[in-house]
Design a protein around this motif. Sequence first.
Motif, short mmCIF file in Angstrom:
data_model
loop_
_atom_site.label_atom_id
_atom_site.label_comp_id
_atom_site.label_asym_id
_atom_site.label_seq_id
_atom_site.Cartn_x
_atom_site.Cartn_y
_atom_site.Cartn_z
N PHE A 103 -5.71 -7.41 -2.79
CA PHE A 103 -4.81 -6.32 -3.15
C PHE A 103 -3.71 -6.25 -2.09
O PHE A 103 -4.00 -6.18 -0.90
N VAL A 104 -2.45 -6.28 -2.54
CA VAL A 104 -1.31 -6.31 -1.62
C VAL A 104 -0.40 -5.12 -1.90
O VAL A 104 0.07 -4.93 -3.03
N VAL A 105 -0.15 -4.33 -0.86
CA VAL A 105 0.82 -3.24 -0.97
C VAL A 105 2.20 -3.85 -0.82
O VAL A 105 2.54 -4.42 0.22
N ASP A 106 3.00 -3.78 -1.89
CA ASP A 106 4.36 -4.29 -1.90
C ASP A 106 5.28 -3.07 -1.83
O ASP A 106 5.68 -2.51 -2.84
N ARG A 107 5.60 -2.65 -0.62
CA ARG A 107 6.29 -1.39 -0.38
C ARG A 107 7.67 -1.31 -1.03
O ARG A 107 8.02 -0.30 -1.62
N LEU A 108 8.46 -2.35 -0.93
CA LEU A 108 9.81 -2.28 -1.50
C LEU A 108 9.79 -2.23 -3.02
O LEU A 108 10.70 -1.68 -3.64
N ALA A 109 8.77 -2.79 -3.63
CA ALA A 109 8.64 -2.75 -5.09
C ALA A 109 7.79 -1.55 -5.53
O ALA A 109 7.62 -1.33 -6.72
N ASN A 110 7.27 -0.80 -4.56
CA ASN A 110 6.47 0.38 -4.85
C ASN A 110 5.31 0.07 -5.81
O ASN A 110 5.14 0.70 -6.83
N ARG A 111 4.52 -0.95 -5.42
CA ARG A 111 3.41 -1.36 -6.28
C ARG A 111 2.25 -1.90 -5.44
O ARG A 111 2.40 -2.20 -4.26
N LEU A 112 1.12 -2.02 -6.09
CA LEU A 112 -0.06 -2.64 -5.52
C LEU A 112 -0.37 -3.86 -6.38
O LEU A 112 -0.83 -3.73 -7.52
N ALA A 113 -0.04 -5.04 -5.86
CA ALA A 113 -0.22 -6.29 -6.61
C ALA A 113 -1.61 -6.85 -6.35
O ALA A 113 -2.12 -6.76 -5.24
N ILE A 114 -2.20 -7.45 -7.38
CA ILE A 114 -3.53 -8.02 -7.25
C ILE A 114 -3.45 -9.53 -7.47
O ILE A 114 -2.88 -9.99 -8.47
N PHE A 115 -4.05 -10.28 -6.54
CA PHE A 115 -4.08 -11.74 -6.59
C PHE A 115 -5.53 -12.21 -6.61
O PHE A 115 -6.42 -11.54 -6.07
N SER A 116 -5.75 -13.37 -7.21
CA SER A 116 -7.08 -13.98 -7.17
C SER A 116 -7.26 -14.62 -5.79
O SER A 116 -6.30 -14.80 -5.05
N ARG A 117 -8.49 -14.98 -5.48
CA ARG A 117 -8.77 -15.61 -4.18
C ARG A 117 -8.03 -16.94 -4.05
O ARG A 117 -7.70 -17.37 -2.95
N ASP A 118 -7.73 -17.60 -5.19
CA ASP A 118 -6.99 -18.86 -5.12
C ASP A 118 -5.48 -18.65 -4.99
O ASP A 118 -4.72 -19.61 -4.89
N GLY A 119 -5.02 -17.39 -5.01
CA GLY A 119 -3.61 -17.09 -4.78
C GLY A 119 -2.79 -16.80 -6.02
O GLY A 119 -1.61 -16.49 -5.93
N SER A 120 -3.40 -16.86 -7.19
CA SER A 120 -2.68 -16.58 -8.44
C SER A 120 -2.49 -15.07 -8.63
O SER A 120 -3.41 -14.30 -8.38
N PHE A 121 -1.29 -14.70 -9.08
CA PHE A 121 -1.05 -13.29 -9.39
C PHE A 121 -1.87 -12.92 -10.62
O PHE A 121 -1.88 -13.64 -11.62
N LEU A 122 -2.57 -11.77 -10.56
CA LEU A 122 -3.36 -11.30 -11.69
C LEU A 122 -2.68 -10.16 -12.43
O LEU A 122 -2.46 -10.23 -13.63
N GLN A 123 -2.35 -9.10 -11.70
CA GLN A 123 -1.73 -7.92 -12.31
C GLN A 123 -1.35 -6.93 -11.22
O GLN A 123 -1.72 -7.08 -10.07
N ASP A 124 -0.60 -5.90 -11.62
CA ASP A 124 -0.35 -4.78 -10.74
C ASP A 124 -1.42 -3.73 -11.01
O ASP A 124 -1.83 -3.54 -12.14
N PHE A 125 -1.86 -3.06 -9.95
CA PHE A 125 -2.88 -2.03 -10.09
C PHE A 125 -2.27 -0.76 -10.67
O PHE A 125 -1.22 -0.31 -10.25
N ARG A 126 -2.94 -0.22 -11.66
CA ARG A 126 -2.60 1.09 -12.22
C ARG A 126 -3.90 1.84 -12.36
O ARG A 126 -4.83 1.34 -12.97
N PRO A 127 -4.01 3.02 -11.78
CA PRO A 127 -5.24 3.79 -11.89
C PRO A 127 -5.62 4.02 -13.35
O PRO A 127 -4.78 4.35 -14.18
N ALA A 128 -6.88 3.82 -13.65
CA ALA A 128 -7.36 3.91 -15.03
C ALA A 128 -7.26 5.32 -15.60
O ALA A 128 -7.01 5.50 -16.79
N ASN A 129 -7.44 6.32 -14.77
CA ASN A 129 -7.48 7.70 -15.29
C ASN A 129 -6.29 8.55 -14.81
O ASN A 129 -6.42 9.74 -14.63
#
Length: 170
Positions: A103-129
């Motif tokens: 999980f990477v905090v990308d401050r300038l893009a105001n997002r929490l990006a999620i990557f796999s252990r191999d380095g592939s981008f998976l998705q941006d985190f959005r709270p489920a509820n």
Amino acid sequence: VPIPVVQGLVAPAGRFAGNLAGGVALAAELQLTPDGIAVPPIKEPRGLSVSRDGDRLYLADPGARAVTVYDRDGSPLKVLGQEGPHRLQGPISAAEAPDGRIFVVDRLANRLAIFSRDGSFLQDFRPANMPANFPLVPISVAFDRDGVMYLGDGNGPLYVFDKAGNLGRR
């Protein structure tokens, strides 16, 4: 292999060359990951964390617009978020979840990006509820051993999310 400490940051022997503007600068030699990706020079190291197994070091560098993953010997393994449509704009914090996702905090893009252990981008985190327009301003991220995520927010609160991504408390 022991890992020496330089100015409070972990510095694998022979890989780092001193202190510049309060951070650690990488030696001038060009480094490549095992898959041939050029490792960006360290410009503005902000977030530093260690993987759950202790074998990987994650360095978030907004100046390089990347998170570089190093092994215990200081050799670069991966560069996260340097290319593609989900390129990082200003990563300041990174943490590995118990399932190996990063999980990477990308401050300038105001997002929490999620990557796999191999380095592939998976998705941006959005709270489920939480509503899609909820003003989340992430500035730091960490996980406990049970997979609970703690997210520091620029608006003041510390959010706590369960493993399913549901907001628990703030």
